[in-house]
Design an enzyme around this catalytic site. Sequence first.
Site, mmCIF file in Angstrom:
data_model
loop_
_atom_site.group_PDB
_atom_site.id
_atom_site.type_symbol
_atom_site.label_atom_id
_atom_site.label_comp_id
_atom_site.label_asym_id
_atom_site.label_seq_id
_atom_site.Cartn_x
_atom_site.Cartn_y
_atom_site.Cartn_z
ATOM 1 N N LYS A 50 7.611 -10.328 -18.453
ATOM 2 C CA LYS A 50 7.053 -9.039 -18.842
ATOM 3 C C LYS A 50 5.739 -9.225 -19.591
ATOM 4 O O LYS A 50 4.761 -8.511 -19.348
ATOM 5 C CB LYS A 50 8.050 -8.258 -19.721
ATOM 6 N N ARG B 72 1.842 1.521 -6.035
ATOM 7 C CA ARG B 72 1.993 0.599 -4.923
ATOM 8 C C ARG B 72 0.720 -0.185 -4.628
ATOM 9 O O ARG B 72 0.747 -1.164 -3.867
ATOM 10 C CB ARG B 72 2.406 1.369 -3.660
ATOM 11 N N CYS C 247 0.837 -1.193 0.000
ATOM 12 C CA CYS C 247 0.000 0.000 0.000
ATOM 13 C C CYS C 247 0.875 1.248 0.000
ATOM 14 O O CYS C 247 2.076 1.182 0.254
ATOM 15 C CB CYS C 247 -0.913 0.005 1.217
ATOM 16 N N THR D 276 11.803 -10.136 -11.189
ATOM 17 C CA THR D 276 12.753 -9.513 -12.103
ATOM 18 C C THR D 276 14.145 -9.410 -11.498
ATOM 19 O O THR D 276 15.151 -9.602 -12.191
ATOM 20 C CB THR D 276 12.234 -8.125 -12.515
ATOM 21 N N GLU E 166 12.872 -13.366 -18.177
ATOM 22 C CA GLU E 166 12.419 -11.991 -17.955
ATOM 23 C C GLU E 166 11.487 -11.522 -19.072
ATOM 24 O O GLU E 166 10.487 -10.842 -18.815
ATOM 25 C CB GLU E 166 13.633 -11.062 -17.847
ATOM 26 N N HIS F 220 13.045 -32.203 -23.451
ATOM 27 C CA HIS F 220 12.624 -32.981 -22.284
ATOM 28 C C HIS F 220 11.195 -32.615 -21.860
ATOM 29 O O HIS F 220 10.898 -32.537 -20.669
ATOM 30 C CB HIS F 220 13.594 -32.767 -21.123
ATOM 31 N N LYS G 178 3.858 -2.478 -7.272
ATOM 32 C CA LYS G 178 5.289 -2.309 -7.525
ATOM 33 C C LYS G 178 6.153 -2.884 -6.407
ATOM 34 O O LYS G 178 7.082 -3.631 -6.649
ATOM 35 C CB LYS G 178 5.584 -0.818 -7.699
ATOM 36 N N TRP H 204 -3.543 -1.946 -1.761
ATOM 37 C CA TRP H 204 -3.460 -3.219 -2.475
ATOM 38 C C TRP H 204 -3.989 -4.268 -1.508
ATOM 39 O O TRP H 204 -3.414 -4.501 -0.449
ATOM 40 C CB TRP H 204 -2.012 -3.518 -2.876
ATOM 41 N N GLU I 23 3.112 -10.322 -17.053
ATOM 42 C CA GLU I 23 2.732 -9.276 -16.104
ATOM 43 C C GLU I 23 1.761 -8.269 -16.687
ATOM 44 O O GLU I 23 0.740 -7.941 -16.061
ATOM 45 C CB GLU I 23 3.978 -8.502 -15.641
ATOM 46 N N ASN J 292 0.528 0.608 5.945
ATOM 47 C CA ASN J 292 1.156 -0.219 4.911
ATOM 48 C C ASN J 292 1.858 -1.371 5.613
ATOM 49 O O ASN J 292 2.729 -1.152 6.450
ATOM 50 C CB ASN J 292 2.170 0.592 4.102
ATOM 51 N N GLY J 293 1.480 -2.597 5.277
ATOM 52 C CA GLY J 293 2.107 -3.761 5.893
ATOM 53 C C GLY J 293 1.078 -4.793 6.318
ATOM 54 O O GLY J 293 -0.052 -4.803 5.834
#
Length: 672
Positions: free
Chosen positions: A547, A33, A2, A365, A543, A566, A667, A102, A550, A129-130
Amino acid sequence: MCGIFAYLNYCVPRERRYVLEVLLNGLRRLEYRGYDSSGIALDADLPPTGSAAAYTGPPPIVFRQEGKIENLVRSVYSEVDEKDVNLDATFSVHAGIAHTRWATHGVPAPKNSHPQSSGAGDEFLVVHNGIITNYEVLKETLIRHGFTFESDTDTEVIPKLAKFVFDKARDGEGDMTFSQVVMEVMRQLEGAYALIFKSPHYPNELIACKRGSTLILGVNEVSGQNSGKSFNNAKSLTANGNPREFFFSSDLCAIVEHTKNYLAIEDNEIIHIKDGSVSILKFDREKEKPASVQRALSVLEMEVEQIKKGSYDHFMQKEIHEQPHSLTTTMRGRLKNSGVILGGLKEHLKTIRRSRRVIFIGCGTSYNAALAARPLVEELTGIPVTMEVASDLLDRQGPIYREDTAVFVSQSGETADTLVALEYAVANGALCVGVTNTVGSTLSRRTHCGIHINAGCEIGVASTKAYTSQIVVMAMMALAIGSDQLSTQARRESIITGLSSLPSHASEVLKLDSEMKELASSLVDSESLLVFGRGFNYATALEGALKVKEVALMHSEGMLAGEMKHGPLALVDENLPIIVIATRDACFSKQKSVIQQLLSRKGRLIVMCSEGDISAVGPSGSCRTIQVPEVADCLQPVINIIPLQLLAYDLTVLRGFDVDQPRNLAKSVTTQ
């Protein structure tokens, strides 16, 4: 995940409209965030004299709304008219708090949005936040004492606990300061948090505290003495009477447009703003009274332009195109006289060289960037390198020894899994090195040494320029550690030469923008994408696929090309698009073999190759190609990822999804 923000003006007349816009704009800067819901709290007008109010200060006006910040903006201005709130009212002192969420506990909804309240009258309001890990126990206790809960959040226990502490003190006819209330609340909380408290019992005051989550204090001396000199003295914060503006924020990017004078709040510190003065207390659970602390402000080296999109449509697009510049700033002052100078590692190089192994630890990432650098670290240092996903290391309680060097990689420096892994490594006696983009972050403060990547503020949720700068920093770290070995001197010198020309090659590869848009249009209806790489470019495959996953919300998998036969080969047909990274390096001939195997099974191939290598990678017209400049093999991942970043961006735009705020993501991942 958050974002929290607060603003207090002292002896600086501000209209309520101005305060409102400062809070809303702070949330806009922090929206990366979390963007499930948001809310703010302002001061209302003072109640009429003689009214039966529960407190002497003005009652707060609270606005909460589900969805992105602009939903809150529309809601606020609509409710302001309904509630007949005078936005032109002027305050010489005013305290406001704000939050963008979030969701972790409870679905996105107004009742779960912050500020969370102590109950009727909003006697205590909190933005958080947390994660509070013992909230269920606290909730049960508070319910037994008559409190009722309206939300599904873990946060709601905090303001209710504050009211419980306050009422208990008042019933005992004892006065309690705001900081004493907060200290008693902290004594009961477990978990990671950054908190800002507001209460009409303590008008014109704000209190913030933190444990584990980032929180910044910004101070603007309105009298014009804000050059930074006045803050070199730690006592300047405690002086009162001067006109000032104060800001609390989860990130520096939300305060840079207001001030460059800031303080990174340390764990267990309580920051109390009252009468234009800042009191800093150090909380200790074992002690009844906290210690008073004096701290000096730092001066922020960031420009407002870094947090604006400029001529670009999205932050991700801007940050992709900023990479020639960000790579330059990452290397600035660090490449000298055919060598590498890393001040943050200088005192620890001998210890690292004696390590029995190097462990790269990261998530997402950042993990991929470390994976790209691993072969070079092994080659130049001769030290075995192992890779660890932070959460998996913790789940397994994998062995870490005193003779190990653990390198922690995180763009934000606040990634929860990485920080817990750091605590684990420190407890086991390893030398801990941090690689982060954020000055003053928890990672940079808790590691023994480290390197800032200096990529500049990255706002798009999908990391782009930080990834390439992380690879370059870890390449420079490998060069510095291995600089005592004569056998690799020629190799090191060629890599340093390659580093110097890397920004110009990045500019060159960005010219593929229109070609990537065309490729994206041909893939927009595909349901899946495979990306094969090996050697230095196995990380590029991971990566690139990440992307696409995401932001474009397309199923994509990065795979080690050596593992193709395989299992993954069973997926190949004429419909599934497959990107094969086959630029010139020691694995080139093996990748040519992979291409032939895929073509023989009618695979729909897109081959990334070095310029001029089209005929070498396959028969003419057999597959689509992406040509990139050839650089030193260990630096090729920096160049190769850029077309895949552009592809992910263009796919997202064509598919109509939000580029900068992809679904369900944020983020800075501050929860485990």
